[in-house]
Design a protein around this motif. Sequence first.
Motif, PDB file in Angstrom:
ATOM      1  N   GLU A  82      14.532 -91.276  44.767  1.00 29.43           N
ATOM      2  CA  GLU A  82      14.420 -91.800  46.152  1.00 29.43           C
ATOM      3  C   GLU A  82      13.512 -93.026  46.092  1.00 29.43           C
ATOM      4  O   GLU A  82      12.996 -93.553  47.140  1.00 29.43           O
ATOM      5  CB  GLU A  82      13.698 -90.806  47.081  1.00 29.43           C
ATOM      6  N   ASN A 136      14.874 -91.875  56.718  1.00 30.78           N
ATOM      7  CA  ASN A 136      14.096 -90.577  57.142  1.00 30.78           C
ATOM      8  C   ASN A 136      14.108 -90.505  58.631  1.00 30.78           C
ATOM      9  O   ASN A 136      14.010 -89.494  58.942  1.00 30.78           O
ATOM     10  CB  ASN A 136      12.735 -90.821  56.557  1.00 30.78           C
ATOM     11  N   ARG A 145      17.041 -88.556  59.174  1.00 27.29           N
ATOM     12  CA  ARG A 145      16.716 -87.163  58.829  1.00 27.29           C
ATOM     13  C   ARG A 145      16.015 -86.303  59.711  1.00 27.29           C
ATOM     14  O   ARG A 145      16.451 -84.956  59.727  1.00 27.29           O
ATOM     15  CB  ARG A 145      15.750 -86.811  57.418  1.00 27.29           C
ATOM     16  N   TYR A 146      15.075 -86.610  60.501  1.00 22.36           N
ATOM     17  CA  TYR A 146      14.501 -85.947  61.565  1.00 22.36           C
ATOM     18  C   TYR A 146      15.629 -85.906  62.641  1.00 22.36           C
ATOM     19  O   TYR A 146      15.688 -84.694  63.346  1.00 22.36           O
ATOM     20  CB  TYR A 146      13.411 -87.085  62.155  1.00 22.36           C
ATOM     21  N   ALA A 199      18.874 -85.480  61.970  1.00 19.44           N
ATOM     22  CA  ALA A 199      19.562 -84.398  61.576  1.00 19.44           C
ATOM     23  C   ALA A 199      19.089 -82.990  61.730  1.00 19.44           C
ATOM     24  O   ALA A 199      19.562 -81.878  62.170  1.00 19.44           O
ATOM     25  CB  ALA A 199      20.135 -84.716  60.141  1.00 19.44           C
ATOM     26  N   ALA A 200      17.814 -82.863  61.605  1.00 20.90           N
ATOM     27  CA  ALA A 200      16.712 -81.763  61.499  1.00 20.90           C
ATOM     28  C   ALA A 200      17.127 -81.271  63.004  1.00 20.90           C
ATOM     29  O   ALA A 200      17.041 -79.703  63.372  1.00 20.90           O
ATOM     30  CB  ALA A 200      15.700 -81.955  61.104  1.00 20.90           C
ATOM     31  N   ILE A 234      24.015 -88.887  54.812  1.00 20.24           N
ATOM     32  CA  ILE A 234      23.154 -89.404  53.780  1.00 20.24           C
ATOM     33  C   ILE A 234      23.590 -88.900  52.483  1.00 20.24           C
ATOM     34  O   ILE A 234      23.662 -87.648  52.403  1.00 20.24           O
ATOM     35  CB  ILE A 234      21.657 -88.752  54.361  1.00 20.24           C
ATOM     36  N   LYS A 272      22.479 -88.406  48.589  1.00 22.75           N
ATOM     37  CA  LYS A 272      21.216 -88.525  47.567  1.00 22.75           C
ATOM     38  C   LYS A 272      22.007 -88.085  46.241  1.00 22.75           C
ATOM     39  O   LYS A 272      22.388 -87.137  46.035  1.00 22.75           O
ATOM     40  CB  LYS A 272      20.243 -87.282  48.053  1.00 22.75           C
ATOM     41  N   GLU A 306      23.537 -85.001  51.231  1.00 23.10           N
ATOM     42  CA  GLU A 306      22.578 -84.232  51.681  1.00 23.10           C
ATOM     43  C   GLU A 306      22.783 -83.891  52.998  1.00 23.10           C
ATOM     44  O   GLU A 306      22.146 -82.636  53.512  1.00 23.10           O
ATOM     45  CB  GLU A 306      21.247 -85.033  51.470  1.00 23.10           C
ATOM     46  N   SER A 307      23.202 -84.878  53.941  1.00 24.48           N
ATOM     47  CA  SER A 307      22.890 -84.310  55.464  1.00 24.48           C
ATOM     48  C   SER A 307      23.992 -85.298  56.096  1.00 24.48           C
ATOM     49  O   SER A 307      24.414 -86.467  55.647  1.00 24.48           O
ATOM     50  CB  SER A 307      21.368 -84.832  55.695  1.00 24.48           C
ATOM     51  N   SER A 342      25.324 -86.067  60.251  1.00 22.50           N
ATOM     52  CA  SER A 342      25.252 -85.873  61.902  1.00 22.50           C
ATOM     53  C   SER A 342      26.705 -85.114  62.506  1.00 22.50           C
ATOM     54  O   SER A 342      27.691 -85.061  61.676  1.00 22.50           O
ATOM     55  CB  SER A 342      24.972 -86.740  62.563  1.00 22.50           C
TER      56      SER A 342
END
Length: 186
Positions: free
Chosen positions: A59, A86, A89-90, A92-93, A164, A166, A171-172, A174
């Motif tokens: 990272e 990041n 990421r929020y 996506a969560a 995303i 990694k 990793e993630s 939408s």
Amino acid sequence: MHDDEFTTREMLQDNSVISVANEQWVFFSSHLEVDTQVSSVPQLYINELDFIFNLSLDEETSELKIHHHNKDVDLHVRCHHYLTLNLARYRAADAKKGVLPANQGWVNTEQLVKDLGVDMRYLNIQIHRARKQFSEVLTNVHDAENIIERQLRKVRFAGASFMIYKGCELESTSDVARTRKNSITI
């Protein structure tokens, strides 16, 4: 002046004499004017773009590419992409929790500072740099400078479609990116 005073309509030419209110005027057209230029009007919206983040396994390095209609815009490796990633990421969560898209991704800046291990001044510099790069590179996108949206003590990533990676692993992503997945090339 009354409307009946203007009964004669002629094409004005240089040196034409015009009578208005019992005064005579000589018409001279200006030849110094600059041609009118058509300005470039933004044609896209942020939610029409696919954001592809590539993050190193440690990272330490984050890269961002933007894809739209078989065109890629490489924003290269930049420190502020880690912040943007990041924020994605929020978002996506929140999507996984079932939060409505209009409310996804909002995070308190104090929490973000804590999560990233930076101070508020550094966070604001990174937000500024990200917004500046987006607005300079994405001139055909409405509100490109608002790729990172702000509210009172809160920020979020405005992109609706992102992936995303990694290392080389996804990793993630939408929900929007999942539906467009077949059209995205990396």
